[in-house]
Design an enzyme around this catalytic site. Structure first.
Site, PDB file in Angstrom:
ATOM      1  N   ASN A  39       0.814  -1.209   0.000  1.00  0.00           N
ATOM      2  CA  ASN A  39       0.000   0.000   0.000  1.00  0.00           C
ATOM      3  C   ASN A  39       0.857   1.273   0.000  1.00  0.00           C
ATOM      4  O   ASN A  39       0.673   2.186  -0.808  1.00  0.00           O
ATOM      5  CB  ASN A  39      -0.860  -0.073   1.279  1.00  0.00           C
ATOM      6  CG  ASN A  39      -1.984   0.912   1.278  1.00  0.00           C
ATOM      7  OD1 ASN A  39      -2.314   1.481   0.242  1.00  0.00           O
ATOM      8  ND2 ASN A  39      -2.565   1.122   2.448  1.00  0.00           N
ATOM      9  N   ARG A  71       8.587 -10.151  -2.686  1.00  0.00           N
ATOM     10  CA  ARG A  71       8.673 -11.611  -2.577  1.00  0.00           C
ATOM     11  C   ARG A  71       8.349 -12.280  -3.905  1.00  0.00           C
ATOM     12  O   ARG A  71       8.917 -13.287  -4.272  1.00  0.00           O
ATOM     13  CB  ARG A  71       7.701 -12.114  -1.491  1.00  0.00           C
ATOM     14  CG  ARG A  71       8.442 -12.483  -0.209  1.00  0.00           C
ATOM     15  CD  ARG A  71       7.462 -12.865   0.857  1.00  0.00           C
ATOM     16  NE  ARG A  71       6.471 -11.797   1.019  1.00  0.00           N
ATOM     17  CZ  ARG A  71       5.696 -11.637   2.091  1.00  0.00           C
ATOM     18  NH1 ARG A  71       5.794 -12.491   3.084  1.00  0.00           N
ATOM     19  NH2 ARG A  71       4.833 -10.652   2.183  1.00  0.00           N
ATOM     20  N   LYS A 102       7.172   0.217  12.477  1.00  0.00           N
ATOM     21  CA  LYS A 102       6.848   0.408  13.904  1.00  0.00           C
ATOM     22  C   LYS A 102       7.287  -0.763  14.770  1.00  0.00           C
ATOM     23  O   LYS A 102       7.906  -0.574  15.802  1.00  0.00           O
ATOM     24  CB  LYS A 102       5.323   0.428  14.041  1.00  0.00           C
ATOM     25  CG  LYS A 102       4.669   1.733  14.219  1.00  0.00           C
ATOM     26  CD  LYS A 102       3.178   1.573  14.418  1.00  0.00           C
ATOM     27  CE  LYS A 102       2.470   1.008  13.206  1.00  0.00           C
ATOM     28  NZ  LYS A 102       2.406   1.938  12.077  1.00  0.00           N
ATOM     29  N   GLU A 108      -9.954  -3.927  10.454  1.00  0.00           N
ATOM     30  CA  GLU A 108      -9.711  -5.215   9.821  1.00  0.00           C
ATOM     31  C   GLU A 108     -10.746  -6.242  10.271  1.00  0.00           C
ATOM     32  O   GLU A 108     -11.477  -6.030  11.231  1.00  0.00           O
ATOM     33  CB  GLU A 108      -8.298  -5.686  10.186  1.00  0.00           C
ATOM     34  CG  GLU A 108      -7.241  -4.775   9.558  1.00  0.00           C
ATOM     35  CD  GLU A 108      -5.830  -5.164   9.972  1.00  0.00           C
ATOM     36  OE1 GLU A 108      -5.532  -6.366   9.948  1.00  0.00           O
ATOM     37  OE2 GLU A 108      -5.059  -4.263  10.310  1.00  0.00           O
ATOM     38  N   ASP A 112      -2.116  -1.609  19.263  1.00  0.00           N
ATOM     39  CA  ASP A 112      -1.438  -0.780  18.262  1.00  0.00           C
ATOM     40  C   ASP A 112      -1.095   0.589  18.864  1.00  0.00           C
ATOM     41  O   ASP A 112       0.026   1.089  18.702  1.00  0.00           O
ATOM     42  CB  ASP A 112      -2.359  -0.610  17.037  1.00  0.00           C
ATOM     43  CG  ASP A 112      -1.785   0.353  16.008  1.00  0.00           C
ATOM     44  OD1 ASP A 112      -0.791  -0.020  15.352  1.00  0.00           O
ATOM     45  OD2 ASP A 112      -2.304   1.478  15.886  1.00  0.00           O
ATOM     46  N   LYS A 168       2.703   2.474  19.506  1.00  0.00           N
ATOM     47  CA  LYS A 168       3.007   3.850  19.089  1.00  0.00           C
ATOM     48  C   LYS A 168       3.319   4.722  20.300  1.00  0.00           C
ATOM     49  O   LYS A 168       4.153   5.631  20.223  1.00  0.00           O
ATOM     50  CB  LYS A 168       1.835   4.421  18.293  1.00  0.00           C
ATOM     51  CG  LYS A 168       1.688   3.723  16.931  1.00  0.00           C
ATOM     52  CD  LYS A 168       0.363   4.071  16.282  1.00  0.00           C
ATOM     53  CE  LYS A 168       0.210   3.391  14.925  1.00  0.00           C
ATOM     54  NZ  LYS A 168      -1.175   3.500  14.420  1.00  0.00           N
TER      55      LYS A 168
END
Lengths: 439, 439
Positions: B13, B45, B103, B188, B199, B203
């Protein structure tokens, strides 16, 4: 660890705080800079003048020239054109890096100073000159170096934001809100430069030069202040889901001949209450940036004040020191893109228009016809009946209030539309004309 | 003008947008960098996999090692630990500067990577790893280098902000707002990492390391997600002038023994509606920073998405190129201050507590007594009568709703207070416990 000599020119509100930080936080600053920062002296007009912050008397001198000659980093916080300009040039000649917060000088003479610094291979830092404590110079010139900025909307004058915010939250009218701002020290005894938008215009040109690498002459800024904003304007805005802010708007646009150009304008602006700039309250500042890939960004903080501005100045001093320690050639701001300066004809904006109209059949059609004739399309039209609160309508005929928001059009076509509407016999008065952004 | 070879590792993306910008905007980037940036290749890949963005097929390779060996700047956007980590180390060994948005790798292994880069005299850039397109790394580590940051409050997870904003604006409950977020691609299929705050916690540790130059282990983050937030919580917050946001809070505090320490926590938080973070809507992110001199600052923008994140990546590539062109030693992030990691005992916060209580004389006194016993002081207490909407109160006795906001206290004392209140016979139930900031 090396020691770098720092010369401070000026010891007012900001300068005294800079001196305090340099003296008190030496250990932290040394660790972050990679060099000890020694405050070599503070040049002032009168060493005996009283100061807000207690500082060692032996640091003060009235001989700015001598101080500059010996320094590795020169901090210019005198303001005004001379002797600030000459002293900066002297510093550059001696190979010192320069940190300045001097908006007026940069707006008038920035490009020449950048060139001079580049030729001498030293750096010129001026984060404090744009929106006080808000980090905006590095985000624009470094973080967004891989993107293309299309528009900058700034609340860059704390005085006018305080006044408008007071009017919005308390219902006060302009005169009372101005008095409150003066009582709190947010507005000066002569508030002209703030309330007429002149300070915002100077900052707008600096933002334009940073964002678009283009020198923008101050006298090409279309500038309107907030003195004509009434409590009724604020209330009507609130009713419609808007808030009124004084914005400096720097915009990249394609001119009629197809070349890219830049416009800068300052005016009271209707913003939807959900817009991030609508949440900027009190004397705070914020700069809203639109870029092709990053999308919408906003930078918020205090645009003035001794300690906040000093934070930006000392950040620049650390950056200058790091550069000296790490070596390498300096990098200066460029005005290399020098886009065309666009005038009023090229500015696209949308209008909010408030009208008192006769409430009789066919009024809306007549008004809509005028818009169509001028090629301006209407986004929203809302009518509210009211008879009792309109003076001069004693004959029993009903009146209505009409609020119109247009799609984007040129200033010229919008202004001509408003003039033509005024001439309609069904229109009692045009109560309000404001520009709208963020919809 | 020199040419610098840029190797891109990963083409998802973000990677595909980075490639597009490097290929399309070469002229602008060269002018800003001082060198031509040549996209030397894209390691993936499977070279035959379908891509969102059309890119020249000959750029793709499956041999990442060979690509890295030849590059001046390596962009790592593969994500995950391996082979990303090994390839970054290979790049550093070869003297290439590295730009990464990884991250997970930085949270796990950042300090070792910084040291490695410093030893090899190359730079490691990672603006894209923290809050996507929002410029936060440079403002914190450069613009604020002359100040001391005391606290960072971040809305750093777009999914949960979207869900909470939907609940606030539409009155939806959590399950429906989550479904809406999934339908729009903001959440998701397995939303655990977002809605449980994991998440945001990762951060938060990155923000803490930037702001306080201290490595913060992920497992020391006190973390609570938003799954238990109800439509009633949101409504009660709105009634009281608050909004609920999931915040990552990194705070510098003095521990009980007098040494400075840092805590990181993630939890749903009540914020006054006038707070700048309250105006962060939809999937947007914002980082609110408090510093000793600068005061309050906020940085707002898109925290995710291909194009916004690519903007941050390419900004870093330009910075890397400028450094190579200008020469000079590199500068890396330090963790040199390594403050003490503070646990729950040292965290000070205030609580909002919602209670259903019997409406009889002496209830408020009994409750106030419990607070006093635990050394927790009450800032606001508000009681609302209601009888009809409480099940199980069929005997005719009235019930009341009590809303309490405390002053700041330790987590331990606040939690103990809530437990003791639950045991009071006049308390039917504790309907809500939320932390409050910004008051």
């Amino acid at each position: 660890m090396n020691t770098l000599k720092v010369a401070l020119l000026g010891c007012g509100n900001v300068g005294s705080q800079v001196a305090r930080i340099l003296l008190d936080d030496g250990q932290d600053l040394a660790r972050r800079s990679g060099a000890r920062l020694e405050l070599a002296g503070i040049a002032v007009r009168n060493v005996d003048a009283p100061r807000d912050v207690e500082l060692p008397r032996e640091l003060f001198t009235e001989d700015a020239e001598a101080l500059v000659k010996d320094a590795d980093v020169v901090i210019e916080l005198m303001g005004g054109m001379e002797p600030a300009r000459s002293l900066i040039l002297r510093a550059v000649e001696h190979g010192a890096s320069v940190v300045t917060g001097n908006k007026a000088l940069l707006a008038a003479d920035g490009p020449a100073l950048y060139e001079m610094a580049a030729a001498a291979d030293v750096e010129l830092y001026f984060e404090a000159a744009v929106a006080g404590a808000i980090p905006i110079l590095r985000p624009i010139s470094e973080s967004l170096a891989g993107d293309r900025i299309t528009r900058v909307l700034g609340i860059v004058n704390g005085t006018t934001n305080y006044i408008l915010d007071q009017m919005d939250t308390t219902g006060a009218d302009f005169a009372d809100a101005l008095k409150a701002a003066q009582a709190l020290g947010y507005a000066e005894a002569d508030p002209t430069a703030d309330i007429e938008g002149l300070d915002a215009a100077a900052k707008g040109t600096l933002l334009a030069s940073l964002a678009f690498h283009t020198v923008f002459p101050l006298d090409a800024v279309r500038c309107q202040g907030i003195t004509s904003i009434t409590a009724a304007d604020i209330e009507a805005a609130r009713d419609t889901g808007f808030v009124i802010k004084l914005l400096a708007i720097a915009e990249k646009q394609t001119a009629k001949d197809g070349t890219a150009g830049v416009s800068v304008r300052v005016h009271p602006t209707l913003l939807p209450r959900t817009h991030p700039l609508a949440a900027v309250h009190g004397a705070f500042n914020a700069v809203f940036v639109e870029a092709e890939n990053a999308g919408q960004l906003m930078f918020y903080g205090q645009g003035a004040g001794g300690r906040p501005t000093a934070s930006a100045v000392v950040g620049d001093v650390v950056a200058a020191a790091r550069r000296i320690v790490s070596g390498g050639r300096g990098r200066t701001e460029t005005t290399g893109e020098q886009l065309q300066v666009l005038g009023e004809d090229s500015i696209l904006t949308s209008y909010y228009i408030g009208l008192d109209v006769a409430d009789q059949p066919g009024v809306l059609a007549k008004i809509a016809h005028v818009f169509a004739d001028h090629g301006v399309s209407i986004e929203v039209m809302r009518q509210t009946m009211h008879t009792e609160d309109l003076p001069g309508i004693a004959d029993g005929s009903a009146a209505a209030e009409l609020r119109i928001i247009t799609h984007r059009g040129t200033e010229a076509s919008l202004a001509a539309t408003v003039e033509a509407i005024k001439d309609l016999d069904v229109v009692n008065s045009v109560t309000s004309v404001l520009r709208v952004e963020g919809v």
